[in-house]
Design an enzyme around this catalytic site. Structure first.
Site, PDB file in Angstrom:
ATOM      1  N   ASP A   1     -12.077 -21.187  35.768  1.00 27.02           N
ATOM      2  CA  ASP A   1     -10.958 -20.573  35.052  1.00 27.02           C
ATOM      3  C   ASP A   1      -9.772 -20.503  36.020  1.00 27.02           C
ATOM      4  OD1 ASP A   1     -10.380 -17.404  33.275  1.00 27.02           O
ATOM      5  OD2 ASP A   1      -9.088 -19.091  33.803  1.00 27.02           O
TER       6      ASP A   1
ATOM      7  N   LYS B   1      -0.444 -19.877  31.872  1.00 30.09           N
ATOM      8  CA  LYS B   1       0.611 -19.296  32.722  1.00 30.09           C
ATOM      9  C   LYS B   1       1.635 -20.345  33.202  1.00 30.09           C
ATOM     10  CE  LYS B   1      -2.438 -15.483  34.049  1.00 30.09           C
ATOM     11  NZ  LYS B   1      -1.837 -14.203  33.668  1.00 30.09           N
TER      12      LYS B   1
ATOM     13  N   TYR C   1     -11.870 -11.867  34.990  1.00 32.10           N
ATOM     14  CA  TYR C   1     -11.322 -11.680  33.646  1.00 32.10           C
ATOM     15  C   TYR C   1     -10.906 -13.039  33.110  1.00 32.10           C
ATOM     16  CZ  TYR C   1      -7.975 -10.259  29.975  1.00 32.10           C
ATOM     17  OH  TYR C   1      -7.299 -10.105  28.783  1.00 32.10           O
TER      18      TYR C   1
HETATM   19  P1  KE4 Z   1      -3.879 -14.850  28.453  1.00 30.42           P
HETATM   20  O1  KE4 Z   1      -4.682 -14.868  27.173  1.00 30.42           O
HETATM   21  O2  KE4 Z   1      -3.423 -13.468  28.836  1.00 30.42           O
HETATM   22  O3  KE4 Z   1      -2.744 -15.884  28.451  1.00 30.42           O
HETATM   23  O4  KE4 Z   1      -4.854 -15.356  29.623  1.00 30.42           O
HETATM   24  C1  KE4 Z   1      -6.070 -14.692  29.830  1.00 30.42           C
HETATM   25  C2  KE4 Z   1      -6.533 -14.959  31.245  1.00 30.42           C
HETATM   26  C3  KE4 Z   1      -7.548 -15.866  31.453  1.00 30.42           C
HETATM   27  N1  KE4 Z   1      -7.993 -16.154  32.701  1.00 30.42           N
HETATM   28  C4  KE4 Z   1      -7.427 -15.562  33.788  1.00 30.42           C
HETATM   29  C5  KE4 Z   1      -7.950 -15.901  35.145  1.00 30.42           C
HETATM   30  C6  KE4 Z   1      -6.371 -14.631  33.627  1.00 30.42           C
HETATM   31  O5  KE4 Z   1      -5.822 -14.057  34.720  1.00 30.42           O
HETATM   32  C7  KE4 Z   1      -5.912 -14.317  32.335  1.00 30.42           C
HETATM   33  C8  KE4 Z   1      -4.808 -13.297  32.086  1.00 30.42           C
HETATM   34  N2  KE4 Z   1      -4.372 -12.559  33.222  1.00 30.42           N
HETATM   35  C9  KE4 Z   1      -3.833 -11.226  32.964  1.00 30.42           C
HETATM   36  C10 KE4 Z   1      -3.340 -10.651  34.292  1.00 30.42           C
HETATM   37  N3  KE4 Z   1      -4.379 -10.276  35.137  1.00 30.42           N
HETATM   38  C11 KE4 Z   1      -2.742 -11.242  31.939  1.00 30.42           C
HETATM   39  C12 KE4 Z   1      -1.956  -9.949  31.832  1.00 30.42           C
HETATM   40  C13 KE4 Z   1      -2.205  -9.256  30.541  1.00 30.42           C
HETATM   41  O6  KE4 Z   1      -3.377  -9.213  30.090  1.00 30.42           O
HETATM   42  O7  KE4 Z   1      -1.222  -8.706  29.994  1.00 30.42           O
END
Ligand code: KE4
Length: 430
Positions: free
Chosen positions: A239, A267, A144
């Site tokens: 990523d 993060k 993801y």
């Molecule tokens: P954000 O747009 O949520 O800041 O980041 C997206 C993203 C991109 N790449 C990786 C590897 C990620 O894990 C994420 C976001 N992770 C999720 C949790 N698995 C965020 C939680 C959510 O979507 O509320």
């Protein structure tokens, strides 16, 4: 443990916000029941709106590696806010955070700060296409990368949890330029390049996946990705939004000794404030406006509060023994969970990389999305709620990673293991 106030808060939120949440990962869709509303965090603990206390292993899905309200982060935010919150103009703090990132991650010579991991991967994809003049992006099932249209095809994380890998609203035209392959499958990757190599702009992957649960890339797979992209003039994008500064100060790439062309971050580098970043060699990054012609912009990119919290967080990680402590406690937790499951006769696979880990209710090793999806999600849901009732707050999906913070003390780990022992004994019969 009553959660009446959470229930009322949820009823109100559902009238105002789709599903009552601003991110579906929080909706408890995978475990049933209603999400818990929280009022505050302190160290390793969260307190919900009913006053219940929980040991927090979500950590805001990764950012809170130092726990909640770490004194250095609070002090940095208080100092920053005394001078204002956002100027829409450059500040020196952006350069200080950029320097910390560049010093920590040798593959990054220049970096651009944005406001989320999604923005980081979206920008990196655009940059890869602009730099190579090619269209196709390769991603992997169970990975993801945020809600970027072109990557919301067989996504992991909440998209997979909610069983809507291909989101409505993503056009066929967009999806047409995305190849989705099996993770940890070097042969499949080689075949894709045999067929499409000259059209592929980039391969993007989580070097250690958090979004199908924790699944580490094999060295063979990641090395194959590095070699085949270099051979075909495509970019390799790691990523590391989740793994960056999590699994090591230099991220997963420092553990594998593999140098990607671009890295995305988020993060932890914002210390709990909205942030994202993408970076790589200067000759690639200088394709971005205003030096080059690839566009990306953002009102609050690199804003003073996120940079203050990020700088404070990275300095604590850089200057102390955080990773040794995280490794010791995370290793104890993982081995204790495996032992409890074995004692209860519950088939599990415990996967861990540093202080991120997943207890898969799965008898086989989980190496990709095909094996991950065979996990017993009903058992996970029962385990999740059993732990909630004992004051342990875990990710609300089998397909997420849990996170240990530097604020989790030894007795917190032991308390967690005691609770897991009781709960696993109970779910064995499901
Ligand atoms: P954000 O747009 O949520 O800041 O980041 C997206 C993203 C991109 N790449 C990786 C590897 C990620 O894990 C994420 C976001 N992770 C999720 C949790 N698995 C965020 C939680 C959510 O979507 O509320």
């Amino acid at each position: 443990m009553t959660r009446e106030s959470s229930h009322r808060a949820f009823e109100r939120a559902k009238r105002l916000i789709p599903g009552g949440v601003n991110s579906p990962a929080r909706a408890f869709g995978a475990v049933g029941g209603e999400p818990i509303f929280f009022r505050r965090g302190e160290g390793a603990w969260l307190v919900d709106v009913d006053g219940n206390r929980y040991l927090d292993y979500v950590g805001s899905w990764g950012p809170m590696i130092l726990g909640h309200r770490h004194p250095a982060v609070v002090a940095a935010l208080e100092e920053a806010i005394s001078r204002g919150t956002s100027f829409g103009a450059p500040t020196e703090a952006e350069s200080e955070l950029a320097e910390l990132v560049i010093q920590a991650v040798p593959s990054i010579e220049k970096v651009r700060l944005v406001n989320s991991g999604t923005e980081a991967t979206m920008s990196a994809i655009r940059l890869a296409r602009g730099h190579t003049g090619r269209d196709v992006i390769v991603k992997f099932a169970g990975n993801y990368h945020g809600h970027v249209d072109s990557l919301l095809v067989a996504a992991g994380s909440s998209a997979a949890t909610l069983a809507v890998p291909d989101s409505p609203g993503v056009t066929a035209g967009t999806s047409r330029d995305t190849l989705v392959l099996g993770y940890n499958d070097p042969a499949g990757l080689a075949e894709a390049f045999r067929r499409h190599g000259e059209r592929i702009a980039a391969v993007i992957c989580e070097p250690v996946v958090g979004n199908m649960g924790c699944v580490a890339g094999t060295p063979e797979f990641l090395q194959a990705a590095r070699e085949v992209t270099a051979r075909h003039g495509a970019l390799l994008i790691f990523d590391e939004v989740m793994t960056g500064f999590r699994v090591a100060y230099g991220g997963a790439q420092s553990l594998y000794g593999i140098t990607p062309d671009l890295t995305t971050l988020g993060k932890i580098i914002g210390g709990g404030l909205p942030v994202g970043a993408y970076g790589g060699r200067a000759e690639i990054m200088d394709a971005m406006l205003p030096v080059g012609r690839v566009f990306q912009a953002g009102t609050l990119s690199g804003n003073p509060l996120a940079t203050a919290a990020g700088i404070a967080t990275l300095k604590v990680l850089r200057d102390g023994d955080a990773y040794a402590e995280l490794e010791r406690r995370s290793s104890r937790l993982a081995s204790g969970l495996a032992a409890s499951a074995a004692a209860s006769g519950v088939p599990v696979h415990v996967a861990r990389c540093g202080s991120m880990m997943t207890l898969f209710f799965n008898a086989e090793p989980v190496t990709d999305w095909e094996t991950a999806r065979r996990s017993d999600t009903k058992r996970y849901a029962a385990y999740f709620w059993g732990m909630v009732e004992r004051g342990i707050y875990l990710p609300c999906s089998q397909y997420e990673a849990l996170f240990v913070s530097t604020a989790h003390a030894d007795d917190d780990i032991e308390r967690t293991l005691a609770a897991a022992g009781e709960v696993l004994a109970g779910v064995g019969g499901l």
